[in-house]
Design a protein around this motif. Sequence first.
Motif, PDB file in Angstrom:
ATOM      1  N   LYS A 129      -3.919   0.170  13.799  1.00 36.32           N
ATOM      2  CA  LYS A 129      -3.280  -0.708  14.772  1.00 36.32           C
ATOM      3  C   LYS A 129      -3.332  -2.156  14.298  1.00 36.32           C
ATOM      4  O   LYS A 129      -2.329  -2.890  14.380  1.00 36.32           O
ATOM      5  N   ILE A 130      -4.483  -2.586  13.810  1.00 40.08           N
ATOM      6  CA  ILE A 130      -4.636  -3.960  13.319  1.00 40.08           C
ATOM      7  C   ILE A 130      -3.691  -4.226  12.149  1.00 40.08           C
ATOM      8  O   ILE A 130      -3.000  -5.253  12.100  1.00 40.08           O
ATOM      9  N   ARG A 131      -3.638  -3.315  11.203  1.00 45.96           N
ATOM     10  CA  ARG A 131      -2.753  -3.504  10.047  1.00 45.96           C
ATOM     11  C   ARG A 131      -1.287  -3.563  10.471  1.00 45.96           C
ATOM     12  O   ARG A 131      -0.508  -4.380   9.948  1.00 45.96           O
ATOM     13  N   SER A 132      -0.917  -2.720  11.402  1.00 44.75           N
ATOM     14  CA  SER A 132       0.459  -2.726  11.890  1.00 44.75           C
ATOM     15  C   SER A 132       0.802  -4.052  12.566  1.00 44.75           C
ATOM     16  O   SER A 132       1.875  -4.625  12.337  1.00 44.75           O
ATOM     17  N   GLU A 133      -0.120  -4.558  13.374  1.00 40.03           N
ATOM     18  CA  GLU A 133       0.092  -5.852  14.024  1.00 40.03           C
ATOM     19  C   GLU A 133       0.264  -6.964  13.002  1.00 40.03           C
ATOM     20  O   GLU A 133       1.160  -7.810  13.119  1.00 40.03           O
ATOM     21  N   VAL A 134      -0.610  -6.971  12.012  1.00 39.21           N
ATOM     22  CA  VAL A 134      -0.627  -8.064  11.043  1.00 39.21           C
ATOM     23  C   VAL A 134       0.618  -8.037  10.150  1.00 39.21           C
ATOM     24  O   VAL A 134       1.133  -9.102   9.763  1.00 39.21           O
ATOM     25  N   LYS A 135       1.127  -6.878   9.816  1.00 36.35           N
ATOM     26  CA  LYS A 135       2.357  -6.805   9.036  1.00 36.35           C
ATOM     27  C   LYS A 135       3.511  -7.457   9.787  1.00 36.35           C
ATOM     28  O   LYS A 135       4.323  -8.193   9.199  1.00 36.35           O
ATOM     29  N   ILE A 136       3.595  -7.227  11.087  1.00 33.99           N
ATOM     30  CA  ILE A 136       4.644  -7.848  11.909  1.00 33.99           C
ATOM     31  C   ILE A 136       4.416  -9.352  11.999  1.00 33.99           C
ATOM     32  O   ILE A 136       5.354 -10.155  11.846  1.00 33.99           O
ATOM     33  N   ILE A 194      -6.945  -9.080   5.792  1.00 35.03           N
ATOM     34  CA  ILE A 194      -6.767  -7.719   6.290  1.00 35.03           C
ATOM     35  C   ILE A 194      -5.987  -6.820   5.333  1.00 35.03           C
ATOM     36  O   ILE A 194      -6.463  -5.751   4.939  1.00 35.03           O
ATOM     37  N   LEU A 195      -4.794  -7.212   4.940  1.00 37.80           N
ATOM     38  CA  LEU A 195      -3.889  -6.265   4.305  1.00 37.80           C
ATOM     39  C   LEU A 195      -4.346  -5.793   2.930  1.00 37.80           C
ATOM     40  O   LEU A 195      -4.001  -4.681   2.511  1.00 37.80           O
ATOM     41  N   ARG A 196      -5.126  -6.595   2.228  1.00 40.30           N
ATOM     42  CA  ARG A 196      -5.571  -6.157   0.897  1.00 40.30           C
ATOM     43  C   ARG A 196      -6.750  -5.192   0.954  1.00 40.30           C
ATOM     44  O   ARG A 196      -7.118  -4.602  -0.060  1.00 40.30           O
ATOM     45  N   HIS A 197      -7.338  -5.030   2.137  1.00 43.12           N
ATOM     46  CA  HIS A 197      -8.511  -4.165   2.287  1.00 43.12           C
ATOM     47  C   HIS A 197      -8.072  -2.744   2.661  1.00 43.12           C
ATOM     48  O   HIS A 197      -7.142  -2.557   3.446  1.00 43.12           O
ATOM     49  N   GLN A 198      -8.778  -1.766   2.132  1.00 45.74           N
ATOM     50  CA  GLN A 198      -8.403  -0.372   2.340  1.00 45.74           C
ATOM     51  C   GLN A 198      -8.910   0.209   3.655  1.00 45.74           C
ATOM     52  O   GLN A 198      -8.390   1.213   4.130  1.00 45.74           O
ATOM     53  N   SER A 199      -9.911  -0.437   4.250  1.00 45.40           N
ATOM     54  CA  SER A 199     -10.466   0.086   5.495  1.00 45.40           C
ATOM     55  C   SER A 199     -11.082  -1.040   6.314  1.00 45.40           C
ATOM     56  O   SER A 199     -11.164  -2.191   5.857  1.00 45.40           O
TER      57      SER A 199
END
Length: 251
Positions: free
Chosen positions: A11-18, A34-39
């Motif tokens: 959910k966090i990754r999806s939010e941040v991409k937007i 966030i986005l460069r981290h795998q977990s």
Amino acid sequence: MSEEINLIWKKIRSEVKILSDNEPILSQFYYSMILRHQSFIPSLSFILSNILGNKMITNSFLQDTFEKLYFSDISLIKSVVKDMYAVYNQDPVINHYSSILLYLKGFHALQIYRMSHQLWKMGRKSLALFLQNTVSVLLSVDIHPAADIGYGIMFDHATGIVIGETALVENNVSILQSVTLGSTGKTIGKRHPTIREGVVIGAGAKILGNIEIGLNSKIGAGAVVLSSVPSYSTAAGVPARIISKSIEINS
């Protein structure tokens, strides 16, 4: 790792991409945090270590220390997720989980406390006290590493929160800014308050001594509480007195 943790991370990754697409000037910030981290654990550890790192102790050392603590005790990261749920569900200005992770210093201070508490229990008291002091200086939140704090905790605004060494805070408690869970200075041993589950403590309240705030009670803003408060009660004033009581409803 539990499915719940994976779901909130997705959910966090999806939010941040937007958010990154909508505000390109922050794209590198979102990527680094966030986005460069795998977990979830590496991302959270990176964010917390960047708050604390200085010339005397590096970000990478702190990040590695935090990751090892999280992976060694999964209950720590589960508490993080429950804290995030508490903030998301109770704070009306929060509409993204990513905002909690990136911006809320009360959330950050609480998670660094959790690290210091774990280190304290492991006998690494010097590092625990270093984390306490650094958070106090940088975030204006001072929680002794020996204090015992449950999960589902919300520190709203957080500036000026002080929690003493022998304080006990149970699960699902909300604490606003400038709250003190302190000692009267007259006793040894257990000398700080016990806050039972579901309590809400208003801004600027001072709760002092080895007293108990009962289940689901509320403490008004600016109250000075010097004696125990029964469950399902509201206390306010200086010194605080009980102004209302409610009856527990059994389902």
